[in-house]
Design an enzyme around this catalytic site. Sequence first.
Site, mmCIF file in Angstrom:
data_model
loop_
_atom_site.group_PDB
_atom_site.id
_atom_site.type_symbol
_atom_site.label_atom_id
_atom_site.label_comp_id
_atom_site.label_asym_id
_atom_site.label_seq_id
_atom_site.Cartn_x
_atom_site.Cartn_y
_atom_site.Cartn_z
ATOM 1 N N HIS A 129 31.734 27.625 40.988
ATOM 2 C CA HIS A 129 32.400 28.366 42.066
ATOM 3 C C HIS A 129 31.518 28.286 43.325
ATOM 4 O O HIS A 129 30.935 29.274 43.765
ATOM 5 C CB HIS A 129 32.626 29.817 41.629
ATOM 6 N N ARG A 166 32.940 35.572 52.205
ATOM 7 C CA ARG A 166 33.715 34.419 51.743
ATOM 8 C C ARG A 166 34.414 33.772 52.939
ATOM 9 O O ARG A 166 34.456 32.551 53.075
ATOM 10 C CB ARG A 166 34.785 34.855 50.722
ATOM 11 N N ASP A 206 29.240 39.424 36.539
ATOM 12 C CA ASP A 206 30.612 38.937 36.661
ATOM 13 C C ASP A 206 31.351 39.341 35.384
ATOM 14 O O ASP A 206 30.732 39.776 34.406
ATOM 15 C CB ASP A 206 30.595 37.401 36.836
ATOM 16 N N ARG A 211 41.882 25.251 43.062
ATOM 17 C CA ARG A 211 41.359 26.143 42.013
ATOM 18 C C ARG A 211 42.034 25.731 40.720
ATOM 19 O O ARG A 211 43.268 25.785 40.612
ATOM 20 C CB ARG A 211 41.647 27.602 42.348
ATOM 21 N N GLN A 248 31.994 30.740 46.421
ATOM 22 C CA GLN A 248 31.502 32.098 46.187
ATOM 23 C C GLN A 248 29.988 32.147 46.373
ATOM 24 O O GLN A 248 29.459 33.062 47.010
ATOM 25 C CB GLN A 248 31.877 32.549 44.765
ATOM 26 N N CYS A 265 31.030 38.947 42.259
ATOM 27 C CA CYS A 265 31.975 38.070 42.960
ATOM 28 C C CYS A 265 33.365 38.698 43.051
ATOM 29 O O CYS A 265 34.148 38.321 43.909
ATOM 30 C CB CYS A 265 32.031 36.720 42.273
HETATM 31 N N1 NVA Z 1 34.120 33.927 36.257
HETATM 32 C C1 NVA Z 1 35.310 34.421 36.904
HETATM 33 C C2 NVA Z 1 35.161 34.395 38.387
HETATM 34 C C3 NVA Z 1 36.322 34.941 39.154
HETATM 35 C C4 NVA Z 1 36.164 34.808 40.647
HETATM 36 C C5 NVA Z 1 36.500 33.585 36.476
HETATM 37 O O1 NVA Z 1 36.374 32.353 36.405
HETATM 38 O O2 NVA Z 1 37.561 34.142 36.180
HETATM 39 N N1 CP Z 2 35.714 35.935 43.824
HETATM 40 C C1 CP Z 2 36.883 35.264 43.854
HETATM 41 O O1 CP Z 2 36.927 34.047 43.863
HETATM 42 O O2 CP Z 2 38.000 36.059 43.915
HETATM 43 P P1 CP Z 2 39.513 35.607 43.721
HETATM 44 O O3 CP Z 2 39.672 35.206 42.283
HETATM 45 O O4 CP Z 2 40.299 36.813 44.084
HETATM 46 O O5 CP Z 2 39.798 34.458 44.641
#
Ligand code: NVA
Ligand code: CP
Length: 300
Positions: free
Chosen positions: A129, A287, A219, A102, A132, A259
């Site tokens: 993502h 997930r 989101d 990540r 997800q 998400c």
């Molecule tokens: N768009 C959000 C998704 C979190 C799972 C982010 O990147 O922070």
């Molecule tokens: N939706 C998602 O990826 O959650 P986290 O940021 O908690 O991993």
Amino acid sequence: MKHLLKLLDLSTEEIISILDLADQLKYEKKNHIPHPLLAGKSLGMIFQKSSTRTRVSFETGMYQLGGQALFLSARDLQIGRGEPVQDTARVLSRYLDGIMIRTFAQQEVEDLAQYGSIPIINGLTDFAHPCQVLADLMTIREKYASLEGIKLAYIGDGNNMTNSLIVGGLKMGMQISVACPEGYGPDAGVLAFAEGDPNFTLTTDPMEAVQNADVVYTDTWASMGQESEKEARTKVFAGYQVNDTLMSAAREGAMVLHCLPAYRGQEITDEVFESHADEIFEEAENRLHAQKAVLVKLLG
Ligand code: NVA
Ligand code: CP
């Protein structure tokens, strides 16, 4: 399929095959049928950003498959002190059977795949993502039995979620309608992918996007890395909240997905969130199942 870097790389058949395996693993888990398909295997998980769901679902997922997962915070790795990703990739490839990462730049994930010799899984970048969205597709298919022709309306920021929902949804024959404010639309490359597809529409009007939608998706308005823009974004996105008024334009009984993490009173009201909490937390559970399927496909 060698890696999961972004859904653009996957064929429709590959996505279906992951979803089918995810359904099977979920059934086995619910019925206490062990599936140690990755016994003796190790997954490294590199995190440059926070996580609740991704970390815990990958970690327990590996355990349930008979393997192990190592949480590698970028703060503690030499990568955080400037060791090049090319070197990290080649070293970790000698210890591990797969890496989930990540991070911010999609290029970093692509570089890991290029220089390493083990499967790489994108656990979220600024661009995509995919894990997800595989869980989202699984959740929608559980409700509607098929994805073909199902209309998903995405309301809000054109971010990593939007990019992956457009690609994954269109590949599965869904109708995808996106409503974002001017200047906050999806990635240009994703728009190029979607261009000309009669199942895709992009508008700045949330009411228009949500007409007859079977699934309404939103989101956060400020993704990880955009914390300093939070206040400004709250103003820009004020008309993009998923609330009862917006939901009244969707199809009767439409699903609401998010998400997570969700910010009530911002992108979604508490009322809408809580009345769809069962769907949203089923989505979060999926997930685990969807990622176990990805792990089996890539590391098995
Ligand atoms: N768009 C959000 C998704 C979190 C799972 C982010 O990147 O922070
Ligand atoms: N939706 C998602 O990826 O959650 P986290 O940021 O908690 O991993």
